[in-house]
Design an enzyme around this catalytic site. Sequence first.
Site, PDB file in Angstrom:
ATOM      1  N   ARG A 176     -10.113 -10.199 -12.241  1.00  0.00           N
ATOM      2  CA  ARG A 176      -8.823  -9.710 -12.710  1.00  0.00           C
ATOM      3  C   ARG A 176      -7.814 -10.860 -12.606  1.00  0.00           C
ATOM      4  NH1 ARG A 176      -5.815  -6.478  -7.751  1.00  0.00           N
ATOM      5  NH2 ARG A 176      -4.214  -6.335  -9.344  1.00  0.00           N
ATOM      6  N   ARG A 177      -6.583 -10.612 -13.064  1.00  0.00           N
ATOM      7  CA  ARG A 177      -5.486 -11.572 -12.943  1.00  0.00           C
ATOM      8  C   ARG A 177      -5.814 -12.951 -13.489  1.00  0.00           C
ATOM      9  NH1 ARG A 177      -4.748 -10.165  -6.847  1.00  0.00           N
ATOM     10  NH2 ARG A 177      -2.997  -8.734  -6.822  1.00  0.00           N
TER      11      ARG A 177
ATOM     12  N   HIS B  18      -9.371   1.105 -10.981  1.00  0.00           N
ATOM     13  CA  HIS B  18      -8.942   2.066  -9.935  1.00  0.00           C
ATOM     14  C   HIS B  18      -7.481   2.466 -10.139  1.00  0.00           C
ATOM     15  CE1 HIS B  18      -8.052   3.667  -5.926  1.00  0.00           C
ATOM     16  NE2 HIS B  18      -7.169   2.706  -5.732  1.00  0.00           N
ATOM     17  N   PHE B  19      -6.612   1.480 -10.366  1.00  0.00           N
ATOM     18  CA  PHE B  19      -5.206   1.908 -10.376  1.00  0.00           C
ATOM     19  C   PHE B  19      -4.736   2.456 -11.713  1.00  0.00           C
ATOM     20  CE2 PHE B  19      -4.282  -2.852 -10.479  1.00  0.00           C
ATOM     21  CZ  PHE B  19      -3.633  -2.907 -11.702  1.00  0.00           C
ATOM     22  N   HIS B  20      -5.509   2.238 -12.771  1.00  0.00           N
ATOM     23  CA  HIS B  20      -5.130   2.937 -14.002  1.00  0.00           C
ATOM     24  C   HIS B  20      -5.482   4.422 -13.917  1.00  0.00           C
ATOM     25  CE1 HIS B  20      -4.338  -1.030 -15.664  1.00  0.00           C
ATOM     26  NE2 HIS B  20      -3.614  -0.396 -16.566  1.00  0.00           N
TER      27      HIS B  20
ATOM     28  N   HIS C  59       0.833  -1.206   0.000  1.00  0.00           N
ATOM     29  CA  HIS C  59       0.000   0.000   0.000  1.00  0.00           C
ATOM     30  C   HIS C  59       0.862   1.249   0.000  1.00  0.00           C
ATOM     31  CE1 HIS C  59      -3.104   2.871   0.136  1.00  0.00           C
ATOM     32  NE2 HIS C  59      -2.389   3.486   1.053  1.00  0.00           N
TER      33      HIS C  59
ATOM     34  N   TYR D 107       1.872   5.626  -2.302  1.00  0.00           N
ATOM     35  CA  TYR D 107       2.141   7.027  -1.947  1.00  0.00           C
ATOM     36  C   TYR D 107       3.571   7.417  -2.306  1.00  0.00           C
ATOM     37  CZ  TYR D 107      -2.373   6.567   0.209  1.00  0.00           C
ATOM     38  OH  TYR D 107      -3.698   6.329   0.401  1.00  0.00           O
TER      39      TYR D 107
END
Length: 559
Positions: A442-443, A379-381, A228, A232
């Site tokens: 996913r995956r 979300h992460f794209h 996680h 950041y």
Amino acid sequence: MTYVDDFPGEARVVRTAFAIAFASIGLGGALGVLQALFRTGYSRSLFSSVDYYSILTAHGVLMALVFTTFFIVGLFTWGVTRSLDTGFRDLRFTWGWLGLMTLGTVLAFVTILGGIVGFIPTHAAVLYTFYAPLEASPTFYLGLALLVVGSWGAGVDYVLALRDWRAQNPDERIPLQTFMAVATMLLWFVCTLGVAVEVVVFLLPWSLGLIPRVDPLLTRTLFWYFGHAVVYFWLLPAYFVWYTIFPKISGGRLFSDPLARVVFVLFLVLSTPVGVHHQYGDPGLSQGLKFVQMTSTYFILLPSLLTAFTVVASMEHGARQRGGKGLLKWLRALPWENPSFSGIALAGLAFAASGFGGMVNAGLNVNALVHNTMWVPGHFHLTVGTAVALTFMAITYWLLPQLTGKRLRLRTLAAVQPYLWFVGMVFMSNAMHRVGLAGVPRRTSEPQYEQVLFNTPIATMGELHLQTVGGAFLLFASLLCFLAVVLSTWLGERGAEPLAVNGHIPEALSGPEHSPRILDDFRVWVALTFLLLLIAYGPPLAAMVQNGLFAPGSAPIPV
Ligand code: HAS
Ligand code: CU
């Protein structure tokens, strides 16, 4: 004078780091298009279902781990030396860590490649979230370890430069850019401890055959302790740009320097004790632990919400300096034709949307709906793939002339590039979120399980697949534009006249003198960070270790 004339040695370091970052995003982006074509069923004959996992690993590692890390150490090298107005102590050390990072990257990449081409006897189809029980060849772990250790060297360089500067300026406040770079690198040191233990103590000896097995729960927990906070480590350099450069590009000044410092300190302290929000589905962890880390996850929204208000306020200040008026009409006074501006503004918009997605993910109960579905790549794209990557591309247009002494070329291509990225990503990530809500996993290379119908409330699966592939092509076109601008600028001639680029960054409206000095004392914040970590991770890790370090006594844990 431009940066390249003041610090020619450091400028070469930054350019080299950027060159590797851009090569990775180019290659990783091309693999992304293949990924989209394969997953949506448009072209299942491109490669085998087995190779899919190696290609996905290469895509994730190149984009999320290599592109980001190289760009970040380059950006911070520029920011620290510029804001302290001092070069590094010994550039041989600097080239040493950059060389280590490069060696590690080549090693990891070749290992992954071995899974696709027959003549390299390695494999690493373990995805960029590499935890047991998936196992890669030892060189994959070794390569990633070198990448991380090399990046620690960058942190050492920044801290040493700060020390030297402190000795000469004992009473001054740390310049904001250096403050941010050092805070981010401290966060990086703290969070990479988890992945270092995971790799050095467990995965590497295991893949070398020195120990017969590892505890998947323990290695997964160590991975997410890192996994996680690493987000950041990607985001804060984008915030560094939003806080210190973006206000100037908007035509104004940063609203508040003290608030920016508070935000970075909050990230340092709060980023790591939340990793369990990636393990809500993990049967080996207690519900109470998940609840506690959900609560701390909601605390970590605070610095981003503070950022949203401060950065938009600084942008509005810029617009009003440029003659903007009215409640919202000022938006029109902003330099939308300048790709450094539009790229960051669009990155911010994408982050506003994906931040809300993050809040959805963070809910212990709601997470069950989206976990392990295509929602998460959606979300992460938007977060790392747009808020971060688009900011990095946008600021490259501003930095490149300072780093090369050359004028930016192909300006029209540069001006359309951020819009292409944004539109492409709106299509692709929107479709990913929605197929995820319909349950598409996913995956996996086989998402079309026999007899399972994925019901979409609005639009058909076919339409959403078309949006994914169309979006992927727009993104790739945008990437090609970016690379063309960078290459053409880089390879262009340096004019006879020195280039007058203004790298000066104006003071904030409210300066550092408005904040307590304790904010600059990193020892206090690092101590607090470790205290929180002890509370958040001490008990569960102690229990896992007690249960047997390598061979847990409990029943096999499903993955
Ligand atoms: Fe996340 C999964 C929760 C932020 C990346 N996240 C992931 C994964 C990645 C990732 C890579 O709780 C997948 C890992 C994997 O492969 O399994 N995420 C959050 C939360 C936040 C968050 C609460 N994520 C990020 C950032 C990332 C990132 C940042 C990369 C850089 N995420 C999760 C959770 C999961 C997760 C669960 C696990 C899901 C699962 O089940 O697997 C927060 O930090 C978000 C806070 C953000 C805001 C938005 C503030 C808005 C701003 C914009 C200002 C606007 C401007 C422009 C400047 C509150 C700052 C204005 C322009 C105008 C024109 C007006
Ligand atoms: Cu997270």
